[in-house]
Write a protein that holds these residues in place. Sequence first.
Motif, short mmCIF file in Angstrom:
data_model
loop_
_atom_site.label_atom_id
_atom_site.label_comp_id
_atom_site.label_asym_id
_atom_site.label_seq_id
_atom_site.Cartn_x
_atom_site.Cartn_y
_atom_site.Cartn_z
N ARG A 95 37.41 -52.48 -23.11
CA ARG A 95 37.21 -53.35 -24.27
C ARG A 95 36.20 -54.45 -23.92
O ARG A 95 36.27 -55.05 -22.86
CB ARG A 95 38.53 -53.97 -24.70
CG ARG A 95 38.38 -54.93 -25.87
CD ARG A 95 39.71 -55.40 -26.38
NE ARG A 95 40.27 -54.32 -27.18
CZ ARG A 95 41.55 -54.01 -27.22
NH1 ARG A 95 42.42 -54.69 -26.52
NH2 ARG A 95 41.98 -53.02 -27.97
N ASN A 99 32.63 -57.35 -28.87
CA ASN A 99 32.48 -56.22 -29.77
C ASN A 99 33.86 -55.80 -30.29
O ASN A 99 34.49 -54.88 -29.77
CB ASN A 99 31.81 -55.04 -29.06
CG ASN A 99 31.51 -53.89 -30.00
OD1 ASN A 99 31.77 -53.97 -31.19
ND2 ASN A 99 30.97 -52.82 -29.45
N PRO A 100 34.34 -56.48 -31.35
CA PRO A 100 35.69 -56.17 -31.85
C PRO A 100 35.80 -54.79 -32.49
O PRO A 100 36.90 -54.29 -32.69
CB PRO A 100 35.95 -57.27 -32.87
CG PRO A 100 34.60 -57.73 -33.29
CD PRO A 100 33.69 -57.53 -32.10
N SER A 101 34.69 -54.15 -32.81
CA SER A 101 34.76 -52.84 -33.44
C SER A 101 34.91 -51.71 -32.44
O SER A 101 35.06 -50.56 -32.83
CB SER A 101 33.50 -52.60 -34.30
OG SER A 101 32.36 -52.53 -33.46
N ALA A 102 34.90 -52.01 -31.15
CA ALA A 102 35.03 -50.96 -30.14
C ALA A 102 36.42 -50.32 -30.16
O ALA A 102 36.56 -49.12 -29.96
CB ALA A 102 34.72 -51.50 -28.76
N PHE A 103 37.45 -51.11 -30.40
CA PHE A 103 38.82 -50.62 -30.48
C PHE A 103 39.43 -51.15 -31.77
O PHE A 103 40.22 -52.09 -31.75
CB PHE A 103 39.63 -51.09 -29.28
CG PHE A 103 39.25 -50.44 -27.99
CD1 PHE A 103 39.86 -49.26 -27.59
CD2 PHE A 103 38.27 -50.97 -27.17
CE1 PHE A 103 39.52 -48.65 -26.40
CE2 PHE A 103 37.92 -50.37 -25.98
CZ PHE A 103 38.55 -49.20 -25.60
N PRO A 104 39.10 -50.54 -32.90
CA PRO A 104 39.50 -51.13 -34.18
C PRO A 104 40.94 -50.85 -34.63
O PRO A 104 41.38 -51.42 -35.62
CB PRO A 104 38.52 -50.47 -35.16
CG PRO A 104 38.25 -49.14 -34.56
CD PRO A 104 38.25 -49.38 -33.07
N GLN A 105 41.68 -50.03 -33.93
CA GLN A 105 43.02 -49.64 -34.37
C GLN A 105 44.09 -50.39 -33.58
O GLN A 105 43.83 -50.98 -32.54
CB GLN A 105 43.21 -48.13 -34.20
CG GLN A 105 42.20 -47.29 -34.92
CD GLN A 105 42.32 -47.43 -36.43
OE1 GLN A 105 43.42 -47.51 -36.96
NE2 GLN A 105 41.19 -47.45 -37.10
N HIS A 106 45.31 -50.30 -34.05
CA HIS A 106 46.48 -50.84 -33.35
C HIS A 106 47.07 -49.69 -32.54
O HIS A 106 48.01 -49.01 -32.98
CB HIS A 106 47.50 -51.39 -34.35
CG HIS A 106 46.96 -52.48 -35.19
ND1 HIS A 106 46.81 -53.77 -34.72
CD2 HIS A 106 46.52 -52.50 -36.46
CE1 HIS A 106 46.31 -54.53 -35.66
NE2 HIS A 106 46.11 -53.78 -36.74
N TYR A 107 46.51 -49.46 -31.37
CA TYR A 107 46.84 -48.26 -30.62
C TYR A 107 48.27 -48.23 -30.11
O TYR A 107 48.89 -47.17 -30.06
CB TYR A 107 45.84 -48.08 -29.47
CG TYR A 107 44.45 -47.85 -29.97
CD1 TYR A 107 44.09 -46.64 -30.54
CD2 TYR A 107 43.49 -48.86 -29.93
CE1 TYR A 107 42.82 -46.42 -31.03
CE2 TYR A 107 42.22 -48.66 -30.42
CZ TYR A 107 41.89 -47.44 -30.96
OH TYR A 107 40.64 -47.23 -31.46
#
Length: 138
Positions: A95, A99-107
């Motif tokens: 991460r 760049n907040p769009s690199a991991f956009p989900q609540h994994y």
Amino acid sequence: MKLLRLVLLAGGLALVAFGVSGWVEAPVAELWGRLAFAAAVLVAHDFVVVPLVLLTGTLVARFVAAPARAPVRVALVVAAAVSAVALPFVIGAGRIADNPSAFPQHYGRNLLLILAVIAATAGAWTAAGWLRRQRRRR
């Protein structure tokens, strides 16, 4: 059944050939790193994964009722595979802060949801087997 086995064998051999071609075409400088990675994966599989699977299978055989053993074992194997794939996303490996769009989900939440579906499926499988046995007794 024999045709299916031949098709699966051909598919597996095609995948092996694709993997070998990637190794053959790779630069020589990457060869030692790839060999080290392959050796680490083999050691981890033989000395970590296999003993854990055998221990878990033994515990399931000892503590889980016979009708539920197969669903529980399958659920544990699938859950372990899904968790291994999802782990880097859950912990945010790679991460980048800007760049907040690199991991956009609540994994983490999504992994728990998938594990719940796996558990529910194993429960439904067990219940279906129990119902089948009850019908045979009548």
